[in-house]
Design a protein around this motif. Structure first.
Motif, PDB file in Angstrom:
ATOM      1  N   GLU A  69     -54.970  -5.082  24.206  1.00  0.00           N
ATOM      2  CA  GLU A  69     -54.141  -3.923  23.933  1.00  0.00           C
ATOM      3  C   GLU A  69     -54.805  -2.686  24.510  1.00  0.00           C
ATOM      4  N   THR A  91     -50.440   1.572  20.888  1.00  0.00           N
ATOM      5  CA  THR A  91     -51.035   0.646  21.850  1.00  0.00           C
ATOM      6  C   THR A  91     -49.931  -0.168  22.514  1.00  0.00           C
ATOM      7  N   ILE A 107     -50.185   1.535  14.950  1.00  0.00           N
ATOM      8  CA  ILE A 107     -51.152   1.020  13.981  1.00  0.00           C
ATOM      9  C   ILE A 107     -51.750   2.191  13.217  1.00  0.00           C
ATOM     10  N   ARG A 114     -44.706  -3.478  15.619  1.00  0.00           N
ATOM     11  CA  ARG A 114     -45.291  -4.434  16.572  1.00  0.00           C
ATOM     12  C   ARG A 114     -44.416  -4.509  17.805  1.00  0.00           C
ATOM     13  N   GLU A 115     -45.079  -4.413  18.957  1.00  0.00           N
ATOM     14  CA  GLU A 115     -44.396  -4.531  20.240  1.00  0.00           C
ATOM     15  C   GLU A 115     -43.632  -5.852  20.317  1.00  0.00           C
ATOM     16  N   GLU A 142     -55.413   0.360   9.479  1.00  0.00           N
ATOM     17  CA  GLU A 142     -55.400  -0.820  10.352  1.00  0.00           C
ATOM     18  C   GLU A 142     -54.160  -1.696  10.176  1.00  0.00           C
ATOM     19  N   GLU A 143     -53.211  -1.265   9.389  1.00  0.00           N
ATOM     20  CA  GLU A 143     -51.961  -2.015   9.225  1.00  0.00           C
ATOM     21  C   GLU A 143     -51.013  -1.661  10.373  1.00  0.00           C
ATOM     22  N   TYR A 144     -50.358  -2.680  10.927  1.00  0.00           N
ATOM     23  CA  TYR A 144     -49.350  -2.455  11.959  1.00  0.00           C
ATOM     24  C   TYR A 144     -48.093  -1.905  11.295  1.00  0.00           C
ATOM     25  N   ASN A 191     -46.994  -0.939  20.055  1.00  0.00           N
ATOM     26  CA  ASN A 191     -47.528  -1.111  18.713  1.00  0.00           C
ATOM     27  C   ASN A 191     -47.836   0.262  18.135  1.00  0.00           C
ATOM     28  N   ARG A 193     -38.809  -3.001  19.921  1.00  0.00           N
ATOM     29  CA  ARG A 193     -39.998  -2.152  19.884  1.00  0.00           C
ATOM     30  C   ARG A 193     -40.782  -2.304  21.184  1.00  0.00           C
TER      31      ARG A 193
END
Length: 139
Positions: free
Chosen positions: A48, A34, A78, A15-16, A10-12, A76, A73
């Motif tokens: 998302e 995402t 993840i 990131r967009e 669950e860690e990004y 995302n 970026r």
């Protein structure tokens, strides 16, 4: 040149709408890709949409715009599970290319293949959106 990293579930990873200079190779685990569905509008929370999933079976790579472009970026990434990743910075990639042009060629070739797949998927999604909009306008 490659640095080994462990990323928790669950860690990004990316990131967009941020910038970065890292390229990632997924060695173990799975990630989801995402994208935010809406432009940022005050008072409206953006959802998302999942665009895809990558698993370690093919050792996929992502974040190539961090090596080759502006580093902006566009989605995302993840971690779905704990992931073992190898990362390569833009600076280290440039050093590597100067030391061994053939390795640079293979990295560029694979980035081009990924870009082609991404453009094909984008074309498909645009056609779906145009069809949905056409149907919605008729009603």
């Amino acid at each position: 040149f490659l640095i080994e990293n462990t990323i928790q579930a669950e860690e990004y990873i990316i990131r967009e709408k941020t910038s970065g200079d890292m390229f990632y190779i997924l060695h173990k685990g799975s990630v989801r890709i995402t994208k935010n569905l809406m432009l940022e509008i005050e008072g409206i929370e953006a959802d998302e949409k999942m665009l895809g999933r990558l698993t370690d079976q093919e050792h996929p790579a992502f974040g190539e715009n961090g090596l080759l472009g502006t580093g902006n970026r566009t989605a995302n990434v993840i971690a779905e599970t704990e992931c073992l990743m190898y990362t390569l910075s833009k600076n280290d990639f440039e050093k590597l290319v100067h030391q061994d042009a053939q390795i640079g060629y293979y990295v560029m070739y694979n980035c081009c293949i990924a870009l082609i797949k991404s453009l094909d998927k984008a074309d498909e999604n645009v056609a779906k959106l145009a069809t949905a909009l056409s149907i919605a306008v008729k009603f």
